[in-house]
Design an enzyme around this catalytic site. Structure first.
Site, PDB file in Angstrom:
ATOM      1  CG  HIS A 356      -2.282   0.599   0.931  1.00  0.00           C
ATOM      2  ND1 HIS A 356      -2.451   1.676   0.087  1.00  0.00           N
ATOM      3  CD2 HIS A 356      -3.518   0.274   1.371  1.00  0.00           C
ATOM      4  CE1 HIS A 356      -3.733   1.991   0.026  1.00  0.00           C
ATOM      5  NE2 HIS A 356      -4.407   1.144   0.791  1.00  0.00           N
ATOM      6  NE  ARG A 357       6.355   0.040   1.657  1.00  0.00           N
ATOM      7  CZ  ARG A 357       7.553  -0.526   1.753  1.00  0.00           C
ATOM      8  NH1 ARG A 357       8.458  -0.020   2.577  1.00  0.00           N
ATOM      9  NH2 ARG A 357       7.855  -1.594   1.029  1.00  0.00           N
TER      10      ARG A 357
END
Length: 383
Positions: A356-357
């Protein structure tokens, strides 16, 4: 003049190595370029090629034993050469190390029989905690057995297996991946009717050795989808996002010691038949521990398929520095709605694990949508 051969560092992360097999025995003649031994590293089992010639005078690590990089592996010299002074130094060094391992003091002499000493070291018992029952307080075999029964009763109900170098590295890598990359998961379902038919038609035209697997088709579809979504073919580091110009697909393979991920490079530039042949070859060599370190590096995306084991769906840990991994489940017959009618169809479930970064939900969903289109109409991956 005798030359000490040390345990080589066969990969950039290797700290210890295990001798799987010696190809020579003491007294044999060896020449530069000979494969002296097979050594298991944290990544694979490799042939160790020597760069000296002479007679193998001494072997310092037995088959199945592990030692640190740069520790003595063997001694090669001239026939009849006296190496007793070298071995004496090695034994002295080993004895000092054993004293450190067992927590002994230099000024305290502990009398122990060779058999008891070997047992204590194997089990991991500190011999300075044991009172000997032999002559003059000498520790003997029955003292070790008594100590073990008294203090390690639970051990009697369990078998233990020492971690292999590969298993340790897998554990470190997956732990780092799971807790450094914030995972989220996208689940989807694919109508696999055309996928099955496409494979059947292809294989009808191929020889037995050339047969295409469903996984081969999936990997090709994954690459074609990455062409459409280059922002999924990326890696994260603390300073920048790396957008790869190449598509290298890692293929998760189960081996005796855990999991290994051989890499099929430039998948987007290869035919389905070539991809299939390369996967077969690398899976075979992975399971026989003949895969080379450079063949399991630099993937940009990974595929893990447990469909052949009857697993319907699952999630996988991202193989960093990748930012995604596709988990593929088994094809199951299920009631499906086609043209507002319920029919029996073939359904395959997939899961995309994302970091998700760098990959948000919309980006991952758009990729999954393209992948589904390719798999539900697989002839399109050929164009």
């Amino acid at each position: 003049m005798a030359e000490i051969i040390s345990m080589p560092q066969l990969s950039d992360t290797m700290k210890v190595g295990t001798v799987i097999k010696w190809n020579k025995k003491v007294g044999d003649k060896v020449s530069e370029g000979d494969i002296l031994a097979e050594i298991e590293t944290d990544k694979a089992t490799q042939d160790f090629e020597i760069d000296v010639s002479g007679i193998l005078l001494f072997i310092g690590v037995k088959e199945g034993e592990t030692t640190c990089v740069n520790d003595i592996l063997a001694i090669i010299g001239n026939e009849g050469e006296d190496i007793s002074h070298i071995i004496s130094k090695l034994q002295s060094k080993k004895e000092k190390q054993e004293k450190i391992e067992f927590g002994l003091k230099e000024d305290k002499k502990i009398f122990i029989s060779p058999v008891a000493k070997k047992m204590a070291k194997k089990i991991g018992i500190p011999i300075n905690d044991i009172k000997g029952s032999g002559e003059y307080g000498r520790i003997i075999k029955r003292d070790i057995e008594f100590y073990q029964k008294k203090n390690l009763k639970e051990e009697e109900h369990h078998n233990t297996v020492i971690h292999s170098s590969i298993r340790k590295k897998i554990a470190e890598h997956l732990t780092h991946s799971k807790f450094s990359a914030p995972h989220y998961y996208l689940f989807s379902e694919i109508n696999a009717d055309k996928l099955i038919e496409f494979r059947k038609n292809l294989n009808n035209k191929l020889s037995l050795e050339e047969k295409i697997s469903l996984n081969d088709i999936i990997i090709k579809a994954v690459a074609q989808s990455l062409i459409k979504h280059p922002d999924m073919n990326v890696s994260w580091n603390d300073e920048r996002i790396i957008i790869h110009s190449h598509i290298h697909i890692g293929v998760a393979v189960a081996i005796k010691d855990g999991l290994i991920v051989p890499v099929i490079k430039n998948v987007d530039q290869k035919s389905l038949l070539k991809i299939s042949k390369e996967i077969k070859d690398k899976i075979l060599r992975s399971k026989s521990k003949k895969i080379q370190p450079e063949e399991i590096e630099n993937s940009t995306f990974t595929v893990s398929n447990l469909g052949m084991y009857g697993i319907e769906f699952f999630t996988s840990i991202i193989n960093i520095p990748n930012t995604s991994i596709l988990s593929v489940g088994s094809i199951m017959k299920r009631p499906v709605v086609i043209n507002d009618k319920i029919e029996i169809g073939n359904v395959m479930k997939i899961t995309l694990s994302c970091d998700h970064r760098i990959i948000d939900g919309v980006k991952g969903s758009e990729y999954i949508h393209s992948l589904i289109n390719f798999l539900e109409d697989p002839i399109t991956i050929l164009f």
